[in-house]
Structure formats: structure tokens, C-alpha cells
Scaffold this motif. Structure first.
Motif, PDB file in Angstrom:
ATOM      1  N   ARG A  23      -3.372  12.116   3.687  1.00  0.00           N
ATOM      2  CA  ARG A  23      -2.674  11.141   2.865  1.00  0.00           C
ATOM      3  C   ARG A  23      -2.849  11.450   1.375  1.00  0.00           C
ATOM      4  N   GLY A  59      10.995   7.377   1.126  1.00  0.00           N
ATOM      5  CA  GLY A  59      10.634   7.650   2.518  1.00  0.00           C
ATOM      6  C   GLY A  59       9.269   8.293   2.633  1.00  0.00           C
ATOM      7  N   ILE A  60       8.994   9.243   1.720  1.00  0.00           N
ATOM      8  CA  ILE A  60       7.682   9.898   1.726  1.00  0.00           C
ATOM      9  C   ILE A  60       6.586   8.878   1.416  1.00  0.00           C
ATOM     10  N   VAL A  62       6.640   5.628   1.997  1.00  0.00           N
ATOM     11  CA  VAL A  62       6.464   4.768   3.170  1.00  0.00           C
ATOM     12  C   VAL A  62       5.653   5.487   4.249  1.00  0.00           C
ATOM     13  N   LEU A  63       5.958   6.769   4.459  1.00  0.00           N
ATOM     14  CA  LEU A  63       5.220   7.560   5.445  1.00  0.00           C
ATOM     15  C   LEU A  63       3.740   7.621   5.100  1.00  0.00           C
ATOM     16  N   ILE A  64       3.434   7.892   3.836  1.00  0.00           N
ATOM     17  CA  ILE A  64       2.036   7.957   3.413  1.00  0.00           C
ATOM     18  C   ILE A  64       1.367   6.594   3.592  1.00  0.00           C
ATOM     19  N   CYS A  66       2.055   4.241   5.710  1.00  0.00           N
ATOM     20  CA  CYS A  66       1.851   3.925   7.135  1.00  0.00           C
ATOM     21  C   CYS A  66       0.608   4.606   7.693  1.00  0.00           C
ATOM     22  N   THR A  67       0.245   5.758   7.147  1.00  0.00           N
ATOM     23  CA  THR A  67      -0.950   6.445   7.642  1.00  0.00           C
ATOM     24  C   THR A  67      -2.210   5.655   7.336  1.00  0.00           C
TER      25      THR A  67
END
Length: 379
Positions: A23, A59-60, A62-64, A66-67
Motif C-alpha cells: 500500500r 480508482g488507484i 480507492v484500490l489502495i 481498500c487494502t
């Protein structure tokens, strides 16, 4: 030596810790996606690709984000909570939020004062946490802090995908629904940031000198409780012995102190909270005649409580406490602060009378300290 090194390595390179480190490594990717002119690499399609630039960056992000949930879930479900993870997980969140806010300022999408408020809060809280850790005190996180984080994340996503700055008059901006929603969420995030800071400082007022002389004593007492609990676990583990508690005025405080120490499950079997005479009599076997003639706060009651806990829970040593924490409840010959600490072990049961000073919390803290000390002394 190799086995020890391998064990230490495995404690760091757990799946949850790997996700946390990943992350952090993805933060520069998010910043580059948001700030770098990478759509130009697509030549004739640069204009079309550029329209999706902010959505790719969002989007990137949000992805980070969520981790953060994923590594916490893995650590708890796999029983792999490590000191390294406790340190790196909140640090990763702060790095991500700080990088995103600074990038938004660079784009002209966010005014500097918003970033200063949010980052100042993180610096202040981190400083207070370090001070608390040095004194062996843990300040529990509040729901305000969790809501603050959620709204910050949502606000950052909204500011990432909205126009980089307000164009035209303020009335024109109000017609842009995304602009309005973005600012509403961001202002809520800023409000929660300030509110959570105030809440945190209030909880830590004793640590930072706003609680007076009693507050400093309370802080020292908490550190003493922690150390004594560690001594109990260490001593009983070394001896291969077990212990238990029977608590009246402390309401489970002694058991909570012991179980806060890693490895306590090997030595502590449990505790019985006998706050009322009915429980003292029905569960611990304290004689009704003794309760009637001597009272709940007496040597006889403390001894019977300890004997009952040792018998019921099948341990080597049991400690029991009964007393008057205040502010009311004083009896003739038994002022507020009168506490009996009973101990039961193989072949010997006895009780010690204590007289503690201070308010209700101070009496309870001193009772816990004395009970923990007697557990070690009578092993």
C-alpha cells in the motif's frame, strides 16, 4: 541463530504486512497518475485518454484504501497481529492521505488551509500517542476518528474527479452539483477532524498536564498497574502456576489488567465479579452469617471470597478484594478507602486490611495494584 532469524522474518513478512508495505509503495503510483502528463504518451488519443486521467487516479486511490481493510482482516483472522504491523498500518494511512492532499493542492483543487488542518491533527495525535506509549498508557480510538477517516477518503476521491478549480463566479460553481457535494463532504471531514482532535486531547488531558496533580497520579497508577500485571504473568508462567480473582469494588479491573498482558492465557483462568452479597454467597460460598455479622467489607468475607474463587476455578492462588471505593458507603469504623484483600493458596488463606486515599477511581486503582502485588508475593 538461523531459526531465530527465520522466526523474526516470518513475523514481519506476513500476508497482512506485505499488503501494508504494498500500500505504501503504491502511493507514488497514485500521485504519478494524478499529476504526471501520462495521457500525452498516447499521441493522437491523448485528449480522449486525458478525460479519464482523474478517474484512473481515483480508482488507484480507492484500490489502495481498500487494502487497509484487507490487511487488518488478514491479521486478525490469521492471528498474525505483529508490532511491525501495528506501526506500519496507521503510518501507511497517513502517508496516503498526506500525499493525496498535497497533490490536490498542487493541482489547485484544494486550498492549503484544509491540508494544514488535517495534517496538524495527525502530527498532534501522533505526538500524544508517543507520550502515552512512553508512560504505558493506551488511549482508545473513538468512533469520531473512524468517521473522520471515512469522510476524508470519500472527499479525496470526489476532489480527485471534480474539476481542478472553481471556474467563473461562485454562483456558477454552485450550479455544479459535483463541486457542491465535494465541498460538503470535505467540510464534514474537516469538522470531524477537529472534533476527533478535541476528543483525543480531552482523553489525554492528564498526560499533557491539564488534569492537575490527581491526574498525574492517575497516569502513574495506570503505568504501575501495567507493570505489576506483567510481573504476575511472568512469575506465574515461570512457576507453571495458575491464578484467579474474585472482585467486588474493582468490578473486573484486576482480571482486565492481567489479561491485557500477552501470554496471560497460560496463567490466568478467570475471575468472578461478586459485586453483590447474593453473588458472594451464592457463587463464592461466603457465609450468610458472616455477611450479616461482619459485613461485606471484612477480613472474613475477603478470605471466603478468595477460597471460593480458588475452589471454583481450580487454581493455585486466588486473590479477592472487597471494600468501599466511595464517594458514599462509609460505615462506622470503615471509612471510604477501606479495602480488604484476601489471598487463598494451598494450606493458607488470609486477608490484609488497606486504607487508600483519593477519589473512587484512585481507591480502585490502588486496590488493583495491591492485589496484583499480593498475587506475586504469595506464589
Amino acid at each position: 541463530m538461523s531459526n531465530a532469524g527465520e522466526s523474526g522474518s516470518q513475523r514481519i513478512w506476513t500476508p497482512s504486512n506485505i499488503i501494508t508495505i504494498t500500500r505504501i509503495l503504491l502511493v507514488p503510483v497514485f500521485v504519478a497518475a494524478l499529476l504526471a502528463p501520462w495521457p500525452e504518451w498516447f499521441g493522437e488519443n491523448a485528449l480522449t485518454v486525458g478525460e479519464w486521467k482523474s478517474f484512473v487516479a481515483a480508482g488507484i486511490f480507492v484500490l489502495i484504501s481498500c487494502t487497509d481493510w484487507l490487511d487488518g482482516y488478514l491479521a486478525r483472522s490469521r492471528n498474525e497481529v505483529t508490532d511491525f504491523g501495528k506501526f506500519m498500518d496507521p503510518l501507511a494511512d497517513k502517508i496516503l492521505v498526506a500525499a493525496a492532499l498535497i497533490a490536490l493542492v498542487e493541482l489547485g483543487s484544494l486550498p492549503t488551509w484544509v491540508v494544514l488542518v488535517i495534517l496538524a491533527r495527525e502530527f498532534i495525535v501522533s505526538g500524544v500517542r508517543m507520550m502515552a506509549a512512553s508512560k504505558g498508557v493506551v488511549i482508545a480510538a473513538s468512533m469520531l476518528g473512524k468517521f473522520k477517516t471515512v469522510f476524508q477518503m470519500i472527499a479525496i476521491v470526489l476532489f480527485t474527479i471534480k474539476d481542478s478549480h472553481m471556474i467563473g463566479a461562485f454562483s456558477d460553481a454552485l450550479a455544479d452539483q459535483l463541486w457542491v457535494v465535494s465541498w460538503i463532504v470535505m467540510l464534514i471531514a474537516v469538522g470531524l477532524t477537529i472534533a476527533s482532535l478535541i476528543d483525543y486531547l480531552y482523553k489525554a488531558r492528564e498526560l499533557i498536564g491539564f488534569g492537575g496533580a490527581r491526574s498525574q497520579e492517575s497516569v502513574e497508577a495506570e503505568a504501575d498497574v501495567r507493570k505489576l500485571a506483567e510481573d504476575v504473568v511472568r512469575a506465574y508462567a515461570a512457576a507453571g502456576a495458575t491464578c484467579a480473582t474474585a472482585e467486588s469494588l474493582t468490578g473486573g479491573f484486576i482480571g482486565a489488567a492481567i489479561t491485557s498482558v500477552a501470554g496471560s492465557s497460560e496463567v490466568f483462568k478467570g475471575g468472578i465479579i461478586s459485586y453483590t452479597n447474593e453473588v458472594k454467597n451464592g457463587v463464592l460460598g461466603v457465609s450468610a452469617d458472616v455477611l450479616e455479622s461482619e459485613g461485606a467489607v471484612s477480613s472474613e468475607t475477603a478470605v471466603m471470597m478468595a477460597d471460593g474463587a480458588r475452589e471454583k476455578l481450580g487454581v493455585d492462588v486466588a486473590v479477592a478484594v472487597t471494600g468501599i471505593a466511595g464517594p458514599g458507603g462509609a460505615e462506622p469504623g470503615k471509612p471510604v478507602g477501606t479495602v480488604w484483600v484476601g489471598v487463598s493458596r494451598e494450606g493458607k488463606s488470609f486477608a490484609e486490611e488497606c486504607h487508600f486515599e483519593g477519589d473512587r477511581e484512585a481507591v480502585r486503582e490502588q486496590t488493583v495494584c495491591r492485589a496484583l502485588s499480593m498475587l506475586v508475593e504469595n506464589l
